[in-house]
Design a protein around this motif. Sequence first.
Motif, mmCIF file in Angstrom:
data_model
loop_
_atom_site.group_PDB
_atom_site.id
_atom_site.type_symbol
_atom_site.label_atom_id
_atom_site.label_comp_id
_atom_site.label_asym_id
_atom_site.label_seq_id
_atom_site.Cartn_x
_atom_site.Cartn_y
_atom_site.Cartn_z
ATOM 1 N N LYS A 56 0.679 -1.149 0.092
ATOM 2 C CA LYS A 56 0.139 0.017 0.102
ATOM 3 C C LYS A 56 0.851 1.337 -0.050
ATOM 4 N N TYR A 59 -1.911 7.292 1.273
ATOM 5 C CA TYR A 59 -2.479 8.360 1.135
ATOM 6 C C TYR A 59 -2.518 9.594 1.803
ATOM 7 N N ASP A 82 -8.018 5.285 8.200
ATOM 8 C CA ASP A 82 -8.042 4.580 6.762
ATOM 9 C C ASP A 82 -9.464 4.768 5.983
ATOM 10 N N VAL A 85 -9.884 6.881 3.224
ATOM 11 C CA VAL A 85 -9.210 6.504 1.939
ATOM 12 C C VAL A 85 -10.272 6.019 0.965
ATOM 13 N N TYR A 88 -9.043 1.812 -0.649
ATOM 14 C CA TYR A 88 -8.274 1.289 0.677
ATOM 15 C C TYR A 88 -7.609 0.322 0.513
ATOM 16 N N LYS A 89 -7.614 -0.529 -0.853
ATOM 17 C CA LYS A 89 -6.870 -1.562 -0.940
ATOM 18 C C LYS A 89 -5.401 -1.315 -1.614
ATOM 19 N N GLN A 92 -3.273 3.907 2.227
ATOM 20 C CA GLN A 92 -3.449 3.914 3.780
ATOM 21 C C GLN A 92 -2.976 5.338 4.303
#
Length: 235
Positions: A56, A59, A82, A85, A88-89, A92
């Motif tokens: 990840k 963000y 989180d 975001v 989210y996948k 983070q």
Amino acid sequence: MIRNFFRTEWGKLKVMNFTDKRQYIWEYYKVQIIALILAIAAILYMVNTMILNPPKRDYLYIAWQGNIIHSEPLDELGTRLDVIVEEYKRYQVSIRSYLLTGDPQMDQALITRFFAMMQVGDMHGVMGSSANMLGMAQDGIVKPVHEILVYVEAMNPELHAHLAMRAPIMVFVPEHGEDGTPIMDTMAISLHGAPMLIELGIPSEDLYLSIISNSTHYYELAKALVEMFEGFIFE
């Protein structure tokens, strides 16, 4: 020449039983076999980390300069945030401590990492005490937070009115200023009483949020603010 080599090797293998073939191949080609296995493993690792399951990206990355605190509450705060975001996948929120430890080597590594991440634009915000914020304002590490408050107002006008009243106006002389003229501006936003911080046991009495001087993550920091103050009771 290569054709003759393969013909000779194949001739040897044809007259051997399975055990002899296995021993012969391992004895004469184990280096090549190990090299091939390692190469395949490296390729599979690259495919997994770069295509199938890439790590990840941040963000929002916030440096912690507040009170001495264990890493667990900061990790949990990042995890709780989180929710802001969109993807989210893939992304983070990270909150990492940059408090000096007293160990010269470790402290030098922390300082180097802080300014390296700042220079390349990978650090977006900072949380710390009012004294820390004033010092970072003087050093040009943070900048005014007006645009963050503009986004907060669009998301939650009541919260904006509350935070605007508590956003301190700092007076400082920039370290690299040419004429020594003092600056008066709103350089940080108070996090005092944020429900999420209280729930995680993170002291907020003298805790402020600001934005790194070369960051443009106003919107992301505003979303984090709104989320931290979710459930706040306005007086």
